[in-house]
Design an enzyme around this catalytic site. Sequence first.
Site, PDB file in Angstrom:
ATOM      1  N   HIS A 202      -7.544  -3.363   4.551  1.00  5.89           N
ATOM      2  CA  HIS A 202      -6.966  -2.010   4.503  1.00  5.89           C
ATOM      3  C   HIS A 202      -7.722  -1.164   3.479  1.00  5.89           C
ATOM      4  O   HIS A 202      -8.119  -0.030   3.752  1.00  5.89           O
ATOM      5  CB  HIS A 202      -5.482  -2.122   4.138  1.00  5.89           C
ATOM      6  CG  HIS A 202      -4.837  -0.849   3.678  1.00  5.89           C
ATOM      7  ND1 HIS A 202      -5.077  -0.287   2.447  1.00  5.89           N
ATOM      8  CD2 HIS A 202      -3.957  -0.018   4.298  1.00  5.89           C
ATOM      9  CE1 HIS A 202      -4.385   0.831   2.327  1.00  5.89           C
ATOM     10  NE2 HIS A 202      -3.695   1.015   3.434  1.00  5.89           N
ATOM     11  N   ASN A 203      -7.928  -1.721   2.306  1.00  2.00           N
ATOM     12  CA  ASN A 203      -8.624  -0.962   1.264  1.00  2.00           C
ATOM     13  C   ASN A 203     -10.067  -0.676   1.666  1.00  2.00           C
ATOM     14  O   ASN A 203     -10.605   0.380   1.352  1.00  2.00           O
ATOM     15  CB  ASN A 203      -8.585  -1.721  -0.066  1.00  2.00           C
ATOM     16  CG  ASN A 203      -7.207  -1.650  -0.702  1.00  2.00           C
ATOM     17  OD1 ASN A 203      -6.222  -1.365  -0.026  1.00  2.00           O
ATOM     18  ND2 ASN A 203      -7.132  -1.909  -1.993  1.00  2.00           N
TER      19      ASN A 203
ATOM     20  N   LYS B 155      -4.628  -6.704   3.294  1.00  2.00           N
ATOM     21  CA  LYS B 155      -4.567  -5.607   2.297  1.00  2.00           C
ATOM     22  C   LYS B 155      -5.984  -5.277   1.823  1.00  2.00           C
ATOM     23  O   LYS B 155      -6.332  -4.101   1.656  1.00  2.00           O
ATOM     24  CB  LYS B 155      -3.671  -6.015   1.116  1.00  2.00           C
ATOM     25  CG  LYS B 155      -3.631  -4.975  -0.013  1.00  2.00           C
ATOM     26  CD  LYS B 155      -2.963  -3.665   0.396  1.00  2.00           C
ATOM     27  CE  LYS B 155      -3.390  -2.435  -0.381  1.00  2.00           C
ATOM     28  NZ  LYS B 155      -3.191  -2.387  -1.782  1.00  2.00           N
TER      29      LYS B 155
ATOM     30  N   GLU C 219     -10.040   2.113   3.966  1.00  2.00           N
ATOM     31  CA  GLU C 219      -9.753   3.286   3.105  1.00  2.00           C
ATOM     32  C   GLU C 219     -11.037   3.785   2.417  1.00  2.00           C
ATOM     33  O   GLU C 219     -11.281   4.992   2.358  1.00  2.00           O
ATOM     34  CB  GLU C 219      -8.710   2.842   2.082  1.00  2.00           C
ATOM     35  CG  GLU C 219      -8.299   3.833   1.034  1.00  2.00           C
ATOM     36  CD  GLU C 219      -7.390   3.152   0.003  1.00  2.00           C
ATOM     37  OE1 GLU C 219      -6.340   2.592   0.376  1.00  2.00           O
ATOM     38  OE2 GLU C 219      -7.752   3.163  -1.191  1.00  2.00           O
TER      39      GLU C 219
ATOM     40  N   SER D 253       0.839  -1.209   0.000  1.00  2.00           N
ATOM     41  CA  SER D 253       0.000   0.000   0.000  1.00  2.00           C
ATOM     42  C   SER D 253       0.865   1.247   0.000  1.00  2.00           C
ATOM     43  O   SER D 253       1.934   1.273   0.596  1.00  2.00           O
ATOM     44  CB  SER D 253      -0.911   0.035   1.224  1.00  2.00           C
ATOM     45  OG  SER D 253      -1.573   1.284   1.255  1.00  2.00           O
TER      46      SER D 253
HETATM   47  P1  NDP Z   1      -0.410  -1.148 -14.232  1.00  2.00           P
HETATM   48  O1  NDP Z   1      -1.599  -1.333 -15.090  1.00  2.00           O
HETATM   49  O2  NDP Z   1       0.261   0.170 -14.218  1.00  2.00           O
HETATM   50  O3  NDP Z   1       0.691  -2.237 -14.621  1.00  2.00           O
HETATM   51  C1  NDP Z   1       0.365  -3.569 -14.812  1.00  2.00           C
HETATM   52  C2  NDP Z   1       1.567  -4.346 -15.272  1.00  2.00           C
HETATM   53  O4  NDP Z   1       1.190  -5.698 -15.440  1.00  2.00           O
HETATM   54  C3  NDP Z   1       2.141  -3.861 -16.593  1.00  2.00           C
HETATM   55  O5  NDP Z   1       3.533  -3.972 -16.563  1.00  2.00           O
HETATM   56  C4  NDP Z   1       1.545  -4.875 -17.572  1.00  2.00           C
HETATM   57  O6  NDP Z   1       2.335  -5.077 -18.709  1.00  2.00           O
HETATM   58  C5  NDP Z   1       1.584  -6.133 -16.748  1.00  2.00           C
HETATM   59  N1  NDP Z   1       0.651  -7.136 -17.240  1.00  2.00           N
HETATM   60  C6  NDP Z   1      -0.689  -7.041 -17.326  1.00  2.00           C
HETATM   61  N2  NDP Z   1      -1.202  -8.184 -17.818  1.00  2.00           N
HETATM   62  C7  NDP Z   1      -0.168  -9.019 -18.022  1.00  2.00           C
HETATM   63  C8  NDP Z   1      -0.060 -10.348 -18.513  1.00  2.00           C
HETATM   64  N3  NDP Z   1      -1.131 -11.043 -18.849  1.00  2.00           N
HETATM   65  N4  NDP Z   1       1.166 -10.883 -18.604  1.00  2.00           N
HETATM   66  C9  NDP Z   1       2.253 -10.186 -18.244  1.00  2.00           C
HETATM   67  N5  NDP Z   1       2.220  -8.931 -17.762  1.00  2.00           N
HETATM   68  C10 NDP Z   1       1.016  -8.353 -17.651  1.00  2.00           C
HETATM   69  O7  NDP Z   1      -0.859  -1.592 -12.760  1.00  2.00           O
HETATM   70  P2  NDP Z   1      -0.294  -1.122 -11.352  1.00  2.00           P
HETATM   71  O8  NDP Z   1       1.176  -1.123 -11.375  1.00  2.00           O
HETATM   72  O9  NDP Z   1      -1.016   0.091 -10.897  1.00  2.00           O
HETATM   73  O10 NDP Z   1      -0.834  -2.301 -10.416  1.00  2.00           O
HETATM   74  C11 NDP Z   1      -0.239  -3.576 -10.362  1.00  2.00           C
HETATM   75  C12 NDP Z   1      -0.862  -4.322  -9.211  1.00  2.00           C
HETATM   76  O11 NDP Z   1      -0.623  -3.600  -8.005  1.00  2.00           O
HETATM   77  C13 NDP Z   1      -2.386  -4.456  -9.318  1.00  2.00           C
HETATM   78  O12 NDP Z   1      -2.800  -5.676  -8.768  1.00  2.00           O
HETATM   79  C14 NDP Z   1      -2.885  -3.302  -8.467  1.00  2.00           C
HETATM   80  O13 NDP Z   1      -4.182  -3.528  -7.958  1.00  2.00           O
HETATM   81  C15 NDP Z   1      -1.853  -3.300  -7.366  1.00  2.00           C
HETATM   82  N6  NDP Z   1      -1.699  -2.030  -6.654  1.00  2.00           N
HETATM   83  C16 NDP Z   1      -1.763  -0.845  -7.315  1.00  2.00           C
HETATM   84  C17 NDP Z   1      -1.629   0.339  -6.618  1.00  2.00           C
HETATM   85  C18 NDP Z   1      -1.673   1.652  -7.310  1.00  2.00           C
HETATM   86  O14 NDP Z   1      -1.729   2.680  -6.612  1.00  2.00           O
HETATM   87  N7  NDP Z   1      -1.604   1.702  -8.625  1.00  2.00           N
HETATM   88  C19 NDP Z   1      -1.416   0.343  -5.150  1.00  2.00           C
HETATM   89  C20 NDP Z   1      -1.285  -0.967  -4.583  1.00  2.00           C
HETATM   90  C21 NDP Z   1      -1.448  -2.097  -5.315  1.00  2.00           C
HETATM   91  P3  NDP Z   1       2.105  -4.152 -20.021  1.00  2.00           P
HETATM   92  O15 NDP Z   1       2.791  -2.869 -19.710  1.00  2.00           O
HETATM   93  O16 NDP Z   1       2.752  -4.926 -21.078  1.00  2.00           O
HETATM   94  O17 NDP Z   1       0.624  -4.008 -20.203  1.00  2.00           O
END
Ligand code: NDP
Length: 628
Positions: free
Chosen positions: A353-354, A350, A357, A295
Amino acid sequence: MSIPIFIITGVSGSGKTTIGQMLATHLACPFADADAFHPPENISKMSVGIALTDADRAGWLLALNQYIRQQKNGLVLACSALKQTYRDQLGQGVDEDSLHWIHLYGEMDLVRRRMVERKVHFMPESLLVSQFNTWEKPDSGLLIPISQTPEEILRQIISTMALPTQWGVVGLGVMGLNLARNFARRGFALSLYNRRLAGTEEKVAEKAVAQYPELQEAQAFESLPDFVQSLARPRKILLMVNAGTAVDQVFEALIPHLTLGDIVMDGGNSHYEDTQRRQAEAARHGLFFLGVGVSGGESGALNGPAIMCGGDAQAYAQVATGLETIAAKDTGGQACAALIGPGGAGHFVKMAHNGIEYAEMQLLAEVYSALRWDLGYTPDEVADTLAHWAEDGLQSYLLEITIAILRHREGSDWLLDKISDKAAHKGTGSWASIAASELGAPLTMMTEALFARFVAALRDNRQAMAAAYVTPHHQVVLDQQDLKQAYQLARWINHHQGFQFIQLASEQHDWQVNLSELARIWTNGCIIRSELMQQAREYLAESLDLLLHPGLRNAVTTFWPSLQRTVSALSYSSRAYPCLMSALAALNGSTTANAAAHLIQAQRDYFGAHLYERVDDPSGKKYHTHWI
Ligand code: NDP
């Protein structure tokens, strides 16, 4: 690499033992300190400040050379080896290809300062001049200045010598990229992987390495097998991909390339039951799968998030240093990261937590709504009011960002007024409400907050209803101090419900979650960090039921009438205040010793013969009445 031998040289105080131990840990190979091979007469001489002669060192070097040649599992040896002749003696008969020299060097003043700080060592500082005079600059091997931190030195060794890296990150989206930068800034050698989608997602890892200076020594991959091969064993791989099928796809693709004991961590917001399923799958392959709740959003990922891990304790022990290093720190300097419990405990908390939130955000939206729409404040005036509250003990991250949002302008207009009121969500709130229903946990505020988003999302319907009805108009007479205290009490009730929810799950799954420790982790780095959480940490150490802690009695008793007056006043508003109203209902409900639910039991028995217990029979015997 054939059974590698790494010899780290440098004068006494250059840090060769520290670096050597870190390198040995990283390579999972034995470490030895050459000082331990000195005969007692050498140690006696050095202890009284007499420099060793070449003759004194001869037997010592011979013993070391024999020891090196006996090694079968590789070795990191920390050894002063000041002269080239000493180094030649050490390496005699050792396969040249497997021998790697790393020489640490630095200014005498810096080394002297470090020696003075070093407490337990037989080498007196006075011998330093003799050591520097004896030192011959090596003409081969890796020369590293000691002005860097130990982590930076290790990272330089790993990248220059093309050694296996320490951590792998899969998925370089918002969170993955920022966590990778955080790891790199703290000295971890990284391998980075992002999938390749021709035409849209190409060379993502390579571009990240090129764009961010701290990632310049990270290795970038588009091939999953090569990525896995680049990592030191047991491999530590953090998945930061979208929850759901993406995690399954990546994990399935990784499995054939992993080896026994490797650790895969899912840092996304996965459902805890999915995590438990993947843990069982990992175990079938001799692997570990940890569910890691992270988080703090984008900035937390970069600067220090709160980290809640669930899974095998031995696996956690191997990744603890990494996770705890990148995590936020509490007021005592301790990492806001820990193993919460086995199985899906990390992802469950987590999710909770959400959920907390959601209600915290909704409460702030309701306070804003009351001040702006019912009392007629401008956004700046609402911000000023909330800023006073923050100074008066209500500080929280969400309050802080709300104040900033309220003051944000686009030209002369408030940006807020240009943002659509269609609220969205990504699922963790729904999961929390479903899990609460399954557990029998009264998570009313969180669920009201979730449903408020659903109502907000139905914008077209709201517009139609607004056109169809004229809501009865009343003047809302609301005292600002009452609203503040109502907000304070509602927050406590929300936290009480959230921790109660976790406690019920912990009992059901036998996770043994330490609620106070969890609150500690939530005091920094995460979205729900606040002054209240600091107090909750103390109270939960003494009572699993927050609202039953004596420390809260006064506040609850004093604020309760304020909550009543606030809810009463807002019941005349044309706007909805589901969380504030739910807070009062929750407090009234949970403090009612004789509830109206006896009528529910009677109704159930009337139409369904579901039986009931009687208050005048404490045995728990079930009764049925022929009502007609
Ligand atoms: P993003 O959408 O920014 O990034 C997702 C990533 O996953 C990208 O690198 C994407 O690759 C990759 N991806 C998606 N599908 C596949 C697949 N089938 N195979 C391989 N790679 C894949 O998401 P976030 O970074 O925001 O979030 C990631 C995780 O963290 C989620 O579960 C989210 O809920 C969690 N999270 C997010 C927060 C936030 O504030 N954003 C906070 C806490 C947790 P590509 O670039 O090629 O699409």
